[in-house]
Design an enzyme around this catalytic site. Structure first.
Site, PDB file in Angstrom:
ATOM      1  N   GLN A 103       0.849  -1.202   0.000  1.00  0.00           N
ATOM      2  CA  GLN A 103       0.000   0.000   0.000  1.00  0.00           C
ATOM      3  C   GLN A 103       0.880   1.247   0.000  1.00  0.00           C
ATOM      4  O   GLN A 103       0.378   2.360  -0.102  1.00  0.00           O
ATOM      5  CB  GLN A 103      -0.880   0.011   1.254  1.00  0.00           C
ATOM      6  CG  GLN A 103      -1.832  -1.152   1.347  1.00  0.00           C
ATOM      7  CD  GLN A 103      -2.452  -1.231   2.744  1.00  0.00           C
ATOM      8  OE1 GLN A 103      -3.442  -0.579   3.035  1.00  0.00           O
ATOM      9  NE2 GLN A 103      -1.864  -2.039   3.606  1.00  0.00           N
ATOM     10  N   HIS A 121      -1.477   1.437  -4.205  1.00  0.00           N
ATOM     11  CA  HIS A 121      -1.867   2.849  -4.072  1.00  0.00           C
ATOM     12  C   HIS A 121      -0.990   3.774  -4.909  1.00  0.00           C
ATOM     13  O   HIS A 121      -0.938   4.971  -4.639  1.00  0.00           O
ATOM     14  CB  HIS A 121      -1.847   3.270  -2.595  1.00  0.00           C
ATOM     15  CG  HIS A 121      -2.903   2.580  -1.767  1.00  0.00           C
ATOM     16  ND1 HIS A 121      -2.939   2.591  -0.395  1.00  0.00           N
ATOM     17  CD2 HIS A 121      -3.991   1.853  -2.157  1.00  0.00           C
ATOM     18  CE1 HIS A 121      -3.982   1.904   0.037  1.00  0.00           C
ATOM     19  NE2 HIS A 121      -4.626   1.424  -0.997  1.00  0.00           N
ATOM     20  N   CYS A 132      -4.410  13.740 -20.576  1.00  0.00           N
ATOM     21  CA  CYS A 132      -4.152  12.605 -21.478  1.00  0.00           C
ATOM     22  C   CYS A 132      -3.742  11.331 -20.730  1.00  0.00           C
ATOM     23  O   CYS A 132      -3.590  10.279 -21.337  1.00  0.00           O
ATOM     24  CB  CYS A 132      -3.086  12.981 -22.504  1.00  0.00           C
ATOM     25  SG  CYS A 132      -1.465  13.286 -21.780  1.00  0.00           S
ATOM     26  N   CYS A 152       0.104  17.574 -23.498  1.00  0.00           N
ATOM     27  CA  CYS A 152      -1.201  18.198 -23.777  1.00  0.00           C
ATOM     28  C   CYS A 152      -1.449  19.487 -23.008  1.00  0.00           C
ATOM     29  O   CYS A 152      -2.475  20.141 -23.205  1.00  0.00           O
ATOM     30  CB  CYS A 152      -2.327  17.196 -23.523  1.00  0.00           C
ATOM     31  SG  CYS A 152      -2.655  16.932 -21.768  1.00  0.00           S
ATOM     32  N   GLY A 189       2.884  -4.614   8.978  1.00  0.00           N
ATOM     33  CA  GLY A 189       2.831  -3.168   9.221  1.00  0.00           C
ATOM     34  C   GLY A 189       1.670  -2.445   8.588  1.00  0.00           C
ATOM     35  O   GLY A 189       1.850  -1.338   8.078  1.00  0.00           O
ATOM     36  N   SER A 191      -2.480  -1.238   9.397  1.00  0.00           N
ATOM     37  CA  SER A 191      -3.548  -1.168  10.397  1.00  0.00           C
ATOM     38  C   SER A 191      -4.786  -1.911   9.906  1.00  0.00           C
ATOM     39  O   SER A 191      -5.735  -2.097  10.669  1.00  0.00           O
ATOM     40  CB  SER A 191      -3.895   0.290  10.720  1.00  0.00           C
ATOM     41  OG  SER A 191      -4.267   0.969   9.542  1.00  0.00           O
ATOM     42  N   ASN A 215       3.052  -6.954  13.358  1.00  0.00           N
ATOM     43  CA  ASN A 215       2.652  -5.582  13.620  1.00  0.00           C
ATOM     44  C   ASN A 215       3.060  -5.223  15.047  1.00  0.00           C
ATOM     45  O   ASN A 215       3.174  -6.097  15.894  1.00  0.00           O
ATOM     46  CB  ASN A 215       1.123  -5.436  13.470  1.00  0.00           C
ATOM     47  CG  ASN A 215       0.699  -3.992  13.265  1.00  0.00           C
ATOM     48  OD1 ASN A 215       0.954  -3.126  14.107  1.00  0.00           O
ATOM     49  ND2 ASN A 215       0.062  -3.718  12.143  1.00  0.00           N
ATOM     50  N   ALA A 233       8.802  -4.884  12.570  1.00  0.00           N
ATOM     51  CA  ALA A 233       9.021  -5.679  11.361  1.00  0.00           C
ATOM     52  C   ALA A 233      10.516  -5.826  11.069  1.00  0.00           C
ATOM     53  O   ALA A 233      10.962  -6.886  10.619  1.00  0.00           O
ATOM     54  CB  ALA A 233       8.317  -5.015  10.177  1.00  0.00           C
TER      55      ALA A 233
HETATM   56  P1  OAD Z   1      -1.304   2.916   8.996  1.00  0.00           P
HETATM   57  O1  OAD Z   1      -0.561   4.147   9.410  1.00  0.00           O
HETATM   58  O2  OAD Z   1      -2.775   2.956   9.057  1.00  0.00           O
HETATM   59  O3  OAD Z   1      -0.847   1.700   9.906  1.00  0.00           O
HETATM   60  C1  OAD Z   1       0.492   1.417  10.138  1.00  0.00           C
HETATM   61  C2  OAD Z   1       0.546   0.133  10.934  1.00  0.00           C
HETATM   62  O4  OAD Z   1       1.904  -0.230  11.090  1.00  0.00           O
HETATM   63  C3  OAD Z   1      -0.051   0.229  12.348  1.00  0.00           C
HETATM   64  O5  OAD Z   1      -0.906  -0.884  12.542  1.00  0.00           O
HETATM   65  C4  OAD Z   1       1.174   0.145  13.269  1.00  0.00           C
HETATM   66  O6  OAD Z   1       0.886  -0.550  14.482  1.00  0.00           O
HETATM   67  C5  OAD Z   1       2.138  -0.639  12.424  1.00  0.00           C
HETATM   68  N1  OAD Z   1       3.570  -0.374  12.690  1.00  0.00           N
HETATM   69  C6  OAD Z   1       4.169   0.798  12.968  1.00  0.00           C
HETATM   70  N2  OAD Z   1       5.497   0.663  13.085  1.00  0.00           N
HETATM   71  C7  OAD Z   1       5.751  -0.664  12.874  1.00  0.00           C
HETATM   72  C8  OAD Z   1       6.941  -1.442  12.858  1.00  0.00           C
HETATM   73  N3  OAD Z   1       8.155  -0.915  13.080  1.00  0.00           N
HETATM   74  N4  OAD Z   1       6.833  -2.771  12.612  1.00  0.00           N
HETATM   75  C9  OAD Z   1       5.608  -3.341  12.381  1.00  0.00           C
HETATM   76  N5  OAD Z   1       4.461  -2.643  12.380  1.00  0.00           N
HETATM   77  C10 OAD Z   1       4.522  -1.316  12.627  1.00  0.00           C
HETATM   78  O7  OAD Z   1      -0.776   2.530   7.532  1.00  0.00           O
HETATM   79  P2  OAD Z   1      -1.453   1.602   6.431  1.00  0.00           P
HETATM   80  O8  OAD Z   1      -2.140   0.446   7.041  1.00  0.00           O
HETATM   81  O9  OAD Z   1      -0.434   1.348   5.406  1.00  0.00           O
HETATM   82  O10 OAD Z   1      -3.806   5.263   1.797  1.00  0.00           O
HETATM   83  O11 OAD Z   1      -2.535   2.585   5.835  1.00  0.00           O
HETATM   84  C11 OAD Z   1      -3.280   2.182   4.728  1.00  0.00           C
HETATM   85  C12 OAD Z   1      -3.584   3.339   3.846  1.00  0.00           C
HETATM   86  O12 OAD Z   1      -4.200   4.397   4.606  1.00  0.00           O
HETATM   87  C13 OAD Z   1      -2.368   4.020   3.227  1.00  0.00           C
HETATM   88  O13 OAD Z   1      -1.896   3.374   2.076  1.00  0.00           O
HETATM   89  C14 OAD Z   1      -2.886   5.385   2.911  1.00  0.00           C
HETATM   90  C15 OAD Z   1      -3.588   5.653   4.212  1.00  0.00           C
HETATM   91  O14 OAD Z   1      -4.552   6.624   4.212  1.00  0.00           O
HETATM   92  C16 OAD Z   1      -4.041   6.303   0.995  1.00  0.00           C
HETATM   93  O15 OAD Z   1      -3.502   7.387   1.133  1.00  0.00           O
HETATM   94  C17 OAD Z   1      -5.030   6.007  -0.081  1.00  0.00           C
END
Ligand code: OAD
Length: 241
Positions: A103, A121, A132, A152, A189, A191, A215, A233
């Site tokens: 993501q 993403h 275009c 364009c 990693g 949420s 996580n 991680a």
């Molecule tokens: P989040 O910021 O929602 O979640 C990050 C996750 O990583 C959390 O569950 C943390 O507990 C975990 N975390 C943090 N540090 C860590 C580490 N060192 N080792 C393991 N885990 C760790 O990020 P995403 O789930 O990627 O989308 O969010 C999904 C989407 O929401 C993103 O792609 C973005 C956002 O809005 C768009 O912008 C469309």
């Protein structure tokens, strides 16, 4: 190091596996210094997604949206891949059929030299013309506003997926195919609250995969997966391999 038998099923399965998928989120890049979205230090604590990461926000105020993406590029540019990114490269070298679904838009998996990466993403290092549709790599740290398409003349936007937009159907179907046939899925990693990525672990599990979550903290997925490891991680993945 004390032996923890909770690791055994995952380690044994990884040793014999032919088809593995890893699904990553912002947490895998946290140890590289890239901000995550949620949690106490997350980007969405200080910024509202509806002001910065929707097509409506871009239509309303493209300069504001561009300034935020240029600021994020500046945060990401000095960050290097960490041991978790490198561990997934090692895994790809060992597994005959390996797919990395991310993501993340930060490009760190590619910089680490992962090869088969699906950017669900998009990427912050590309621009796309709103007229275009032409896509180009762009790493300019001070991209002048408005960035206009050389072909364009229309306004260009970051080549990322915003809230309310559909994912690239080719990337999504390649992800679905990999999830359908994998023996093991590592969910690292994320949420697990943004769809469709949040459901991918359940798709894979339904299709018969052994699903492992890594996580810092429990997520909505933790109770549904086969094994949930809590920790960084960058420490767990290299150890697991
Ligand atoms: P989040 O910021 O929602 O979640 C990050 C996750 O990583 C959390 O569950 C943390 O507990 C975990 N975390 C943090 N540090 C860590 C580490 N060192 N080792 C393991 N885990 C760790 O990020 P995403 O789930 O990627 O989308 O969010 C999904 C989407 O929401 C993103 O792609 C973005 C956002 O809005 C768009 O912008 C469309």
């Amino acid at each position: 190091m004390i032996h923890d038998s909770r690791w055994d099923p995952t380690v044994t399965r990884l040793r014999g596996a032919k088809r593995v998928v890893a699904l990553t989120g912002a947490g895998i890049s946290a140890e590289s210094g890239v901000p995550t979205f949620r949690g106490p230090e997350g980007l969405w604590k200080n910024f509202r997604p509806e002001d910065l990461a929707t097509p409506e926000a871009f239509a309303r105020d493209p300069q504001l949206v561009w300034e935020w993406y240029i600021w994020r590029r500046g945060r990401i540019a000095p960050c290097a891949p960490n041991p978790a990114h490198h561990a997934l490269v090692t895994l790809e070298q060992r597994i005959p059929d390996f797919t990395l679904i991310t993501q993340n838009v930060d490009g760190l998996h590619r910089r680490a030299r992962s090869r088969n990466v699906l950017h669900l993403h998009g990427t912050i290092w590309e621009v796309r013309c709103t007229g275009c549709g032409r896509v180009e790599e762009n790493r300019d740290p001070d991209l002048a506003f408005p960035p206009l398409c050389p072909a364009c003349g229309k306004l260009r936007r970051p080549n990322v997926v915003w809230f309310g937009e559909a994912l690239d159907p080719t990337i999504l179907s390649r992800a679905e195919e990999a999830l359908q046939k994998c023996e093991i899925l590592l969910v690292v990693g994320t949420s697990a609250v943004v769809q469709p990525a949040a459901s991918m672990a359940l798709w894979a599990k339904k299709a018969g995969a052994y699903v492992v979550e890594i996580n810092l903290e429990p997520t909505p997925l933790s109770r549904a997966v086969d094994m949930s490891f809590q920790g960084k991680a960058g420490e767990i993945l290299p150890r697991m391999l």
